[in-house]
Design a protein around this motif. Structure first.
Motif, PDB file in Angstrom:
ATOM      1  N   GLY A   1       8.979   5.608 -10.511  1.00 27.54           N
ATOM      2  CA  GLY A   1      10.269   6.060 -10.866  1.00 27.54           C
ATOM      3  C   GLY A   1      10.459   7.606 -11.783  1.00 27.54           C
ATOM      4  O   GLY A   1      11.341   7.903 -12.499  1.00 27.54           O
ATOM      5  N   VAL A   2       9.061   8.171 -11.418  1.00 32.64           N
ATOM      6  CA  VAL A   2       9.010   9.544 -12.036  1.00 32.64           C
ATOM      7  C   VAL A   2       8.922  10.761 -11.149  1.00 32.64           C
ATOM      8  O   VAL A   2       8.062  10.631 -10.022  1.00 32.64           O
ATOM      9  CB  VAL A   2       7.613   9.472 -13.071  1.00 32.64           C
ATOM     10  N   THR A   3       9.156  11.859 -11.628  1.00 30.65           N
ATOM     11  CA  THR A   3       8.988  13.105 -10.808  1.00 30.65           C
ATOM     12  C   THR A   3       8.548  14.415 -11.668  1.00 30.65           C
ATOM     13  O   THR A   3       7.451  14.825 -11.217  1.00 30.65           O
ATOM     14  CB  THR A   3      10.330  13.959 -10.396  1.00 30.65           C
ATOM     15  N   ASP A   4       8.569  14.193 -13.021  1.00 28.73           N
ATOM     16  CA  ASP A   4       7.809  14.986 -13.890  1.00 28.73           C
ATOM     17  C   ASP A   4       6.601  14.093 -14.623  1.00 28.73           C
ATOM     18  O   ASP A   4       6.918  13.280 -15.441  1.00 28.73           O
ATOM     19  CB  ASP A   4       8.837  15.425 -15.113  1.00 28.73           C
ATOM     20  N   VAL A   5       5.713  14.463 -14.078  1.00 27.67           N
ATOM     21  CA  VAL A   5       4.499  13.777 -14.661  1.00 27.67           C
ATOM     22  C   VAL A   5       3.731  14.413 -15.723  1.00 27.67           C
ATOM     23  O   VAL A   5       2.614  14.043 -16.017  1.00 27.67           O
ATOM     24  CB  VAL A   5       3.277  13.441 -13.478  1.00 27.67           C
ATOM     25  N   GLY A   6       4.146  15.463 -16.174  1.00 32.71           N
ATOM     26  CA  GLY A   6       3.618  16.124 -17.599  1.00 32.71           C
ATOM     27  C   GLY A   6       2.454  17.111 -17.034  1.00 32.71           C
ATOM     28  O   GLY A   6       1.605  17.460 -17.956  1.00 32.71           O
ATOM     29  N   ALA A   7       2.531  17.701 -15.856  1.00 33.56           N
ATOM     30  CA  ALA A   7       1.625  18.575 -15.316  1.00 33.56           C
ATOM     31  C   ALA A   7       1.833  19.885 -15.561  1.00 33.56           C
ATOM     32  O   ALA A   7       3.060  20.478 -16.001  1.00 33.56           O
ATOM     33  CB  ALA A   7       1.279  18.311 -13.793  1.00 33.56           C
TER      34      ALA A   7
ATOM     35  N   LEU B   1       4.566   7.374  -7.082  1.00 35.28           N
ATOM     36  CA  LEU B   1       5.044   7.775  -8.490  1.00 35.28           C
ATOM     37  C   LEU B   1       6.623   7.905  -8.296  1.00 35.28           C
ATOM     38  O   LEU B   1       7.161   7.444  -9.228  1.00 35.28           O
ATOM     39  CB  LEU B   1       4.496   9.263  -8.447  1.00 35.28           C
ATOM     40  N   VAL B   2       7.119   8.373  -7.245  1.00 39.03           N
ATOM     41  CA  VAL B   2       8.685   8.357  -7.019  1.00 39.03           C
ATOM     42  C   VAL B   2       9.223   7.159  -6.940  1.00 39.03           C
ATOM     43  O   VAL B   2      10.232   6.906  -7.754  1.00 39.03           O
ATOM     44  CB  VAL B   2       8.892   9.445  -6.210  1.00 39.03           C
ATOM     45  N   ASP B   3       8.763   6.215  -5.979  1.00 39.68           N
ATOM     46  CA  ASP B   3       9.550   5.066  -5.683  1.00 39.68           C
ATOM     47  C   ASP B   3       9.018   3.931  -6.639  1.00 39.68           C
ATOM     48  O   ASP B   3       9.973   3.090  -6.957  1.00 39.68           O
ATOM     49  CB  ASP B   3       9.378   4.716  -4.275  1.00 39.68           C
ATOM     50  N   VAL B   4       7.765   3.824  -7.106  1.00 44.29           N
ATOM     51  CA  VAL B   4       7.729   2.711  -7.821  1.00 44.29           C
ATOM     52  C   VAL B   4       7.550   2.927  -9.263  1.00 44.29           C
ATOM     53  O   VAL B   4       8.163   2.134 -10.092  1.00 44.29           O
ATOM     54  CB  VAL B   4       6.229   2.253  -7.480  1.00 44.29           C
TER      55      VAL B   4
ATOM     56  N   THR C   1       0.809  -1.165  -0.033  1.00 44.59           N
ATOM     57  CA  THR C   1       0.075  -0.071   0.090  1.00 44.59           C
ATOM     58  C   THR C   1       1.051   1.116   0.236  1.00 44.59           C
ATOM     59  O   THR C   1       1.833   1.320   0.960  1.00 44.59           O
ATOM     60  CB  THR C   1      -0.878   0.095   1.113  1.00 44.59           C
ATOM     61  N   TYR C   2       0.588   2.395  -0.945  1.00 44.63           N
ATOM     62  CA  TYR C   2       1.499   3.348  -0.975  1.00 44.63           C
ATOM     63  C   TYR C   2       0.439   4.565  -1.106  1.00 44.63           C
ATOM     64  O   TYR C   2      -0.414   4.577  -1.691  1.00 44.63           O
ATOM     65  CB  TYR C   2       2.143   3.122  -2.452  1.00 44.63           C
ATOM     66  N   GLU C   3       0.915   5.533  -0.429  1.00 45.58           N
ATOM     67  CA  GLU C   3       0.544   6.830  -0.504  1.00 45.58           C
ATOM     68  C   GLU C   3       0.808   7.354  -1.833  1.00 45.58           C
ATOM     69  O   GLU C   3       2.178   7.111  -2.724  1.00 45.58           O
ATOM     70  CB  GLU C   3       1.065   7.784   0.436  1.00 45.58           C
ATOM     71  N   LEU C   4       0.100   8.252  -2.481  1.00 44.84           N
ATOM     72  CA  LEU C   4       0.210   8.601  -4.066  1.00 44.84           C
ATOM     73  C   LEU C   4       1.503   9.007  -4.375  1.00 44.84           C
ATOM     74  O   LEU C   4       2.316   8.562  -5.556  1.00 44.84           O
ATOM     75  CB  LEU C   4      -0.787   9.742  -4.494  1.00 44.84           C
TER      76      LEU C   4
END
Length: 251
Positions: free
Chosen positions: A126-132, A121-124, A114-117
């Motif tokens: 592997g992204v920080t730039d999500v195109g927002a 995104l970052v750990d599973v 179970t992961y917080e959002l």
């Protein structure tokens, strides 16, 4: 990867747009998100008010609903902390009371996945730039469970810094509690309200238009304080910022 969205009671009842934002965001990143309609409360409210045994069947139900998924994502640091930190305690206490290890065995697998959002995104992924794209001045409030129980650290900030058009400004006293704290706000309303005012005044001092966080329960408290003070700030969940794009704004 089979991924399920755990929306939480607060979001399901009051903030469904946050859940929709999570689905838009993860879908854009190539994740196929499922929403099990049989999901319910994780039991946090019961546990935190001392009704541990009443939280156990809710925890067991959670484990049954999400058992087959490889990951469970939730836009709530407090509910993620309940599953990750307190479900194992529920199981071990049941074992210690001589009720066998069945609960512990049922809860352990779901607690691990179970992961917080933002950590998903970052750990599973592997992204920080999500195109927002979010053309606003924003300050970020790290909620207590995300900060202290989950240890999210700078993950949310890294995601926000990569959002195009967003100007991120530091929040003075960021690590101070907003005063919500679940039943704390009910049992200590004067202290809770004063803490909320301090948080809003700190946010106002940044000149930001938006205060964002990863828990709508905290944003409910902060937003109510903003309304009472006549503040021009808006409370926005980080998922809704990360889900926003320039294309959607044009459409």
């Amino acid at each position: 990867m089979r991924v399920a969205l755990f929306l939480t009671c607060v979001n399901d009842t009051l903030y469904p747009d946050t859940g929709r934002a999570v689905v838009r965001l993860l879908t854009r990143l190539g994740v196929d998100v499922d929403f099990p309609s049989t999901q319910g409360c994780c039991g946090q409210a019961h546990y935190n008010t001392g009704y541990r045994h009443l939280a156990e069947p809710l925890a067991r139900r959670f484990s049954e609903v999400f058992r087959e998924y490889e990951a469970v994502v939730t836009p709530s640091g407090s509910c993620a902390a309940m599953v990750r930190e307190l479900y194992p305690r529920l199981g071990e206490r049941a074992r210690a009371e001589g009720r066998g290890g069945g609960l512990a065995a049922a809860l352990a697998p779901v607690a691990r996945k179970t992961y917080e959002l933002t950590e998903f995104l970052v750990d599973v992924l592997g992204v920080t730039d999500v195109g927002a794209y979010y053309p606003h001045r924003v300050t970020y409030h790290p909620t207590c469970h995300g900060l202290r129980a989950l240890g999210l650290g700078d993950r949310p900030l890294r995601l926000l810094r990569a959002v195009r058009g967003l100007e991120l400004v530091d929040l003075p006293g960021a690590e101070e509690c907003c005063g919500f704290g679940g039943t704390f706000a009910l049992k200590n309303p004067d202290v809770s309200a004063a803490m909320g005012v301090d948080k809003v005044r700190s946010a106002e001092s940044t000149g930001a238009a938006v205060l964002c966080a990863g828990d709508n329960s905290c944003l409910l408290h902060i937003g109510g304080t903003m309304a009472r003070l006549g503040s021009g700030l808006r409370p926005v969940h980080i998922a809704e910022i990360l889900a926003d794009t320039a294309e959607e704004r044009v459409a």
